[in-house]
Write an enzyme that holds these catalytic residues in place. Structure first.
Site, PDB file in Angstrom:
ATOM      1  N   GLU A  94       0.797  -1.229   0.000  1.00  0.00           N
ATOM      2  CA  GLU A  94       0.000   0.000   0.000  1.00  0.00           C
ATOM      3  C   GLU A  94       0.825   1.273   0.000  1.00  0.00           C
ATOM      4  O   GLU A  94       0.527   2.210   0.751  1.00  0.00           O
ATOM      5  CB  GLU A  94      -0.932  -0.031   1.210  1.00  0.00           C
ATOM      6  CG  GLU A  94      -0.246   0.037   2.593  1.00  0.00           C
ATOM      7  CD  GLU A  94       0.126  -1.303   3.190  1.00  0.00           C
ATOM      8  OE1 GLU A  94       0.363  -2.268   2.435  1.00  0.00           O
ATOM      9  OE2 GLU A  94       0.199  -1.391   4.436  1.00  0.00           O
ATOM     10  N   HIS A 105      -8.059  -4.024  -1.388  1.00  0.00           N
ATOM     11  CA  HIS A 105      -7.351  -4.124  -0.111  1.00  0.00           C
ATOM     12  C   HIS A 105      -6.298  -3.015   0.009  1.00  0.00           C
ATOM     13  O   HIS A 105      -6.284  -2.269   0.987  1.00  0.00           O
ATOM     14  CB  HIS A 105      -6.702  -5.513  -0.003  1.00  0.00           C
ATOM     15  CG  HIS A 105      -5.879  -5.713   1.232  1.00  0.00           C
ATOM     16  ND1 HIS A 105      -6.381  -6.330   2.362  1.00  0.00           N
ATOM     17  CD2 HIS A 105      -4.603  -5.361   1.533  1.00  0.00           C
ATOM     18  CE1 HIS A 105      -5.436  -6.351   3.299  1.00  0.00           C
ATOM     19  NE2 HIS A 105      -4.343  -5.775   2.809  1.00  0.00           N
ATOM     20  N   GLU A 106      -5.439  -2.921  -0.991  1.00  0.00           N
ATOM     21  CA  GLU A 106      -4.362  -1.926  -0.905  1.00  0.00           C
ATOM     22  C   GLU A 106      -4.936  -0.504  -0.882  1.00  0.00           C
ATOM     23  O   GLU A 106      -4.442   0.371  -0.175  1.00  0.00           O
ATOM     24  CB  GLU A 106      -3.369  -2.096  -2.052  1.00  0.00           C
ATOM     25  CG  GLU A 106      -2.755  -3.500  -2.169  1.00  0.00           C
ATOM     26  CD  GLU A 106      -2.206  -4.063  -0.871  1.00  0.00           C
ATOM     27  OE1 GLU A 106      -1.832  -3.289   0.018  1.00  0.00           O
ATOM     28  OE2 GLU A 106      -2.170  -5.305  -0.733  1.00  0.00           O
ATOM     29  N   HIS A 146      -6.104   0.533   2.519  1.00  0.00           N
ATOM     30  CA  HIS A 146      -5.019   0.972   3.411  1.00  0.00           C
ATOM     31  C   HIS A 146      -4.835   2.490   3.401  1.00  0.00           C
ATOM     32  O   HIS A 146      -4.204   3.041   4.305  1.00  0.00           O
ATOM     33  CB  HIS A 146      -3.698   0.326   3.001  1.00  0.00           C
ATOM     34  CG  HIS A 146      -3.423  -1.020   3.613  1.00  0.00           C
ATOM     35  ND1 HIS A 146      -3.422  -1.235   4.971  1.00  0.00           N
ATOM     36  CD2 HIS A 146      -3.124  -2.222   3.047  1.00  0.00           C
ATOM     37  CE1 HIS A 146      -3.122  -2.513   5.209  1.00  0.00           C
ATOM     38  NE2 HIS A 146      -2.940  -3.132   4.053  1.00  0.00           N
ATOM     39  N   GLU A 150      -4.068  -4.357   9.129  1.00  0.00           N
ATOM     40  CA  GLU A 150      -4.519  -5.347   8.146  1.00  0.00           C
ATOM     41  C   GLU A 150      -5.964  -5.799   8.335  1.00  0.00           C
ATOM     42  O   GLU A 150      -6.655  -6.108   7.370  1.00  0.00           O
ATOM     43  CB  GLU A 150      -3.583  -6.559   8.150  1.00  0.00           C
ATOM     44  CG  GLU A 150      -2.151  -6.221   7.729  1.00  0.00           C
ATOM     45  CD  GLU A 150      -2.035  -5.596   6.343  1.00  0.00           C
ATOM     46  OE1 GLU A 150      -2.968  -5.765   5.530  1.00  0.00           O
ATOM     47  OE2 GLU A 150      -1.011  -4.932   6.075  1.00  0.00           O
ATOM     48  N   ASP A 187       8.673 -10.559   9.059  1.00  0.00           N
ATOM     49  CA  ASP A 187       8.252 -11.198   7.802  1.00  0.00           C
ATOM     50  C   ASP A 187       7.885 -12.670   8.001  1.00  0.00           C
ATOM     51  O   ASP A 187       7.328 -13.291   7.107  1.00  0.00           O
ATOM     52  CB  ASP A 187       9.373 -11.123   6.760  1.00  0.00           C
ATOM     53  CG  ASP A 187       9.685  -9.697   6.352  1.00  0.00           C
ATOM     54  OD1 ASP A 187       8.825  -8.825   6.529  1.00  0.00           O
ATOM     55  OD2 ASP A 187      10.809  -9.466   5.855  1.00  0.00           O
ATOM     56  N   TYR A 202      -5.479 -10.614   9.474  1.00  0.00           N
ATOM     57  CA  TYR A 202      -6.313 -10.347   8.305  1.00  0.00           C
ATOM     58  C   TYR A 202      -7.714 -10.923   8.471  1.00  0.00           C
ATOM     59  O   TYR A 202      -8.699 -10.198   8.548  1.00  0.00           O
ATOM     60  CB  TYR A 202      -5.675 -10.971   7.049  1.00  0.00           C
ATOM     61  CG  TYR A 202      -4.418 -10.308   6.563  1.00  0.00           C
ATOM     62  CD1 TYR A 202      -3.191 -10.571   7.167  1.00  0.00           C
ATOM     63  CD2 TYR A 202      -4.439  -9.433   5.489  1.00  0.00           C
ATOM     64  CE1 TYR A 202      -2.011  -9.979   6.710  1.00  0.00           C
ATOM     65  CE2 TYR A 202      -3.262  -8.834   5.020  1.00  0.00           C
ATOM     66  CZ  TYR A 202      -2.064  -9.115   5.638  1.00  0.00           C
ATOM     67  OH  TYR A 202      -0.917  -8.524   5.189  1.00  0.00           O
TER      68      TYR A 202
HETATM   69  N1  BES Z   1       0.852  -4.386   3.945  1.00  0.00           N
HETATM   70  C1  BES Z   1       0.694  -5.656   3.373  1.00  0.00           C
HETATM   71  C2  BES Z   1       1.985  -6.278   2.913  1.00  0.00           C
HETATM   72  C3  BES Z   1       2.996  -6.568   4.007  1.00  0.00           C
HETATM   73  C4  BES Z   1       2.607  -7.121   5.197  1.00  0.00           C
HETATM   74  C5  BES Z   1       4.322  -6.313   3.800  1.00  0.00           C
HETATM   75  C6  BES Z   1       3.548  -7.370   6.182  1.00  0.00           C
HETATM   76  C7  BES Z   1       5.258  -6.569   4.765  1.00  0.00           C
HETATM   77  C8  BES Z   1       4.867  -7.094   5.982  1.00  0.00           C
HETATM   78  C9  BES Z   1      -0.270  -5.621   2.177  1.00  0.00           C
HETATM   79  O1  BES Z   1      -1.298  -4.708   2.309  1.00  0.00           O
HETATM   80  C10 BES Z   1      -0.935  -6.967   2.075  1.00  0.00           C
HETATM   81  O2  BES Z   1      -1.634  -7.312   2.967  1.00  0.00           O
HETATM   82  N2  BES Z   1      -0.698  -7.708   0.994  1.00  0.00           N
HETATM   83  C11 BES Z   1      -1.282  -9.005   0.769  1.00  0.00           C
HETATM   84  C12 BES Z   1      -2.438  -8.940  -0.192  1.00  0.00           C
HETATM   85  C13 BES Z   1      -3.767  -8.791   0.454  1.00  0.00           C
HETATM   86  C14 BES Z   1      -4.862  -8.736  -0.581  1.00  0.00           C
HETATM   87  C15 BES Z   1      -4.069  -9.872   1.449  1.00  0.00           C
HETATM   88  C16 BES Z   1      -0.254  -9.916   0.143  1.00  0.00           C
HETATM   89  O3  BES Z   1       0.807  -9.430  -0.244  1.00  0.00           O
HETATM   90  O4  BES Z   1      -0.508 -11.105   0.014  1.00  0.00           O
HETATM   91 ZN    ZN Z   2      -2.649  -5.180   3.772  1.00  0.00          ZN
END
Ligand code: BES
Ligand code: ZN
Length: 628
Positions: free
Chosen positions: A293, A317-318, A321, A340, A397, A405
């Site tokens: 995001e 989703h993004e 955010h 999230e 990570d 979520y």
């Molecule tokens: N902000 C997150 C990505 C993230 C989370 C990066 C934790 C680093 C650490 C992003 O908004 C996200 O949730 N991406 C998901 C997709 C979403 C539709 C569930 C992904 O990358 O799978």
């Molecule tokens: Zn997210």
């Protein structure tokens, strides 16, 4: 391995004196680590940053400076920045009269994951601190792609991924979500390439390779982003658009034709969009995430360009955010569910407006399946199955996040059901408005909820089991039930297939990607080779989009169905989205032959993966190394 980052004290620092005068200088107090950062937000915080960077594709380094305006709240005599594998060349102070001088600074010892503190001695009249630096090949937040890894195969490409704690690997900063700052940037890139940031962006290539960026709203460091490549722009509406390589950009524009409508739906819930423009950058396939995001410019995997617009809720989703996360930001990573969970909830509400309630429910059902898969792996009693999760110095990570979520989405849906949509929506809007550009903790959220919804009526609060939802693992008994007639119809076809109906004989008319996912996820495994062949002949799953293949390949692996292996190998060699490749490697690792085969492919694929994906797969294929 770090057990508790918060408790670690950095060994005493040797002072590097850059001033030639002989007078005795006070030692710099070693910083402690809090929430993965050496910064002390309550003492001295950056309020604005100006960066100047040269992007060097030959050597894979960024060279330049980051210059910070300070808000020295506690009249501190030292400011601590976070750095990770950065080469610090020089630090300069500027006072309120504009006079410059070299600063005394120390680069402290390195902590795993967290990196080194850059501690700079400042004076009461220090207005600006400028750090001259260079990144190194070890930068975890940057991926450099060869031309072969792009759609066009002609030009190199680079991009950053800063969340959660990787901004410090490409720019020295106070790398904590608790500090927000505005920024500008001058970025120089090789001729013909376009540079983009989480800021006001160009729409055309600059002939001289010089780009100027400005982010007028204060953002936390994890939202800093940069991408450079052969990129073009297409508008999708008055304030929305897509960027991608020329080979992808028109397909991306078609897939994301609804951005403007999505924005209207999001604004109905969150209030006016506060960031001006909303664009999406569709990246090459090695991007390790579904989406990120970055403000004004969501970064997204090309997997969303499925051809049937069925995966665009990832963009919802993004976009969501822009309120939950970017506007109201988790104060610590333990409060990640506030970012999230609200975002997943708003995402489904956007889905509902654009594609109908049933569609949103199907997405939630796929989400619950992912949650169950993760919880089977980590154990349902794990504290990681609560909304509030103690990260305790673990690699952010690698902390399981499905609760943040999908459990959070169920929690917020339960709140909506209990309060009624009208009341709940009013609360949501007020929550975003009254905390805009601020941070939020779980405790503060609960306080705010009690004050604004329950007005000291603790019986009603308790009846909704809110503390259980937030602090306990598992799904409380008052969870909403989710069902879908379209998925019922898919399930009937699964039953028919199980009873021997041939692939062609199934009624799959009108199915979009998410229905195929439901179908393939729930096939019995292992299936006999003849049945897999029948399915692949009828529907060509080996050449389907990445989301469908992700659900198909576990059946190929479970049956050790050799005709499916070329597609499997191709998938692992070309896709870098962690959430898509990791489960496939996990399935392969279940048998000794599978593990051996997977290690062979991984050897070739690993150099093309982002560091974040590499770390995740290393743990799956070489678990014995974990203990080192
Ligand atoms: N902000 C997150 C990505 C993230 C989370 C990066 C934790 C680093 C650490 C992003 O908004 C996200 O949730 N991406 C998901 C997709 C979403 C539709 C569930 C992904 O990358 O799978
Ligand atoms: Zn997210």
């Amino acid at each position: 391995m770090i057990r508790n980052a918060a408790a670690i004290l950095v060994p005493v620092l040797a002072l590097v004196s850059l001033s030639s005068c002989a007078k005795k200088e006070a030692a710099i107090t070693p910083p402690t680590v809090e929430n993965y950062s050496y910064a002390k937000p309550a003492e001295v915080a950056v309020s604005h940053m100006d960066i100047d960077l040269d992007v060097d594709f030959d050597n894979h380094v960024l060279t330049g400076s980051a210059s910070f305006l300070l808000d020295n709240k506690a009249k501190s005599n030292v400011i601590h920045f976070d750095t990770w594998a950065l080469n610090i060349r020089d630090v300069v102070l500027e006072d309120d009269q504009g006079n410059e001088k070299k600063a005394r600074f120390v680069v402290g010892d390195s902590l795993e994951l967290i990196g080194r503190p850059l501690s700079v001695v400042i004076e009461p009249n220090t207005r600006r601190v400028t750090v001259h630096y260079r990144t190194t090949a070890a930068a975890r937040g940057v991926q450099w792609l060869t031309p072969e890894q792009t759609a066009g195969k002609q030009h190199p490409y680079m991009y950053t991924q800063s969340e959660a704690i990787h901004a410090r690997s490409w720019v020295p900063c106070q790398d904590t979500p608790a500090i927000r700052f505005t920024y500008t940037a001058n970025v120089h890139v090789p001729g013909g390439l376009m540079a983009l940031m989480s800021a006001e962006n160009p729409r055309a290539v600059a002939a001289d390779g010089n780009y100027r960026f400005e982010m007028k709203q204060p953002v936390p460091s994890y939202l800093l982003a940069l991408a450079v490549g052969n990129i073009q722009y297409r508008a999708t509406g008055p304030r929305t658009g897509v960027y991608s390589e020329p080979e992808m950009v028109d397909k991306a524009k078609w897939e994301l034709a609804d951005l403007e409508k999505m924005m209207e739906a999001a604004e109905k819930l969150g209030g006016p969009y506060r960031w001006g423009q909303y664009d999406v950058l569709v990246l090459p396939p090695s991007f390790p995430l579904g989406g990120m995001e970055n403000p004004r410019l969501t970064f997204a995997t090309p997997i969303i360009v499925a051809g049937d617009r069925s995966l665009v809720s990832l963009i919802a989703h993004e976009m969501a955010h822009s309120w939950s996360g970017n506007l109201v930001t988790n104060a610590t990573w333990n409060d990640f569910w506030l970012n999230e969970g609200f975002t997943t909830y708003v995402e489904r509400r956007i889905d509902e407006v654009l594609y109908g309630r049933e569609y949103a429910d199907m997405q939630t059902m796929l989400g619950i399946r992912d949650l169950n898969e993760e919880w089977d792996e980590i154990g349902k009693d794990s504290q990681d199955c609560a909304l509030y999760t103690e990260y305790n110095g673990r690699n952010p990570d690698e902390v399981p996040t499905m609760a943040a979520y999908e459990k959070a989405n169920l929690f917020l849906t339960m709140m909506e059901d209990s309060l009624g949509r009208g009341n709940w929506d009013k609360f949501l809007r007020q929550y975003f408005d009254s905390h805009a550009f601020q941070t939020m903790t779980t405790k503060h959220f609960i306080r705010y909820l009690k004050d604004n919804v329950f007005a000291e009526d603790s019986t009603r609060y308790d009846a909704l089991k809110i503390d259980e939802w937030i602090y306990k693992p598992g799904i409380p008994s008052n969870a909403p039930r989710v069902a879908s007639k379209r998925f019922d119809q898919v399930d009937m076809q699964i039953a028919a297939f199980k009873q021997g109906v041939s692939a062609k004989g199934l009624n799959t008319k009108g199915w979009v990607t998410i229905e195929w996912q439901r179908f393939l996820d729930n096939l019995p495994r292992p299936l006999p080779a003849a049945r897999l062949q029948d399915l692949d002949t009828a529907y060509d799953f080996s050449h389907a989009n990445a989301a469908i293949q992700r659900s198909w390949l576990p059946s190929v692996i479970a049956a050790k169905w050799e005709p499916g292996y070329p597609a499997l190998e191709n998938y692992l060699m070309t896709i870098g989205r962690r959430f898509f490749v990791r489960p496939i490697y996990m399935d392969l690792a279940k048998t000794p032959e599978g593990l051996e085969w997977a290690r062979g492919v991984y050897k070739k694929a690993r150099p093309g993966y982002h560091p974040m994906t590499q770390t995740g797969i290393d743990l799956v294929l070489y678990p014995e190394k974990k203990a080192e």
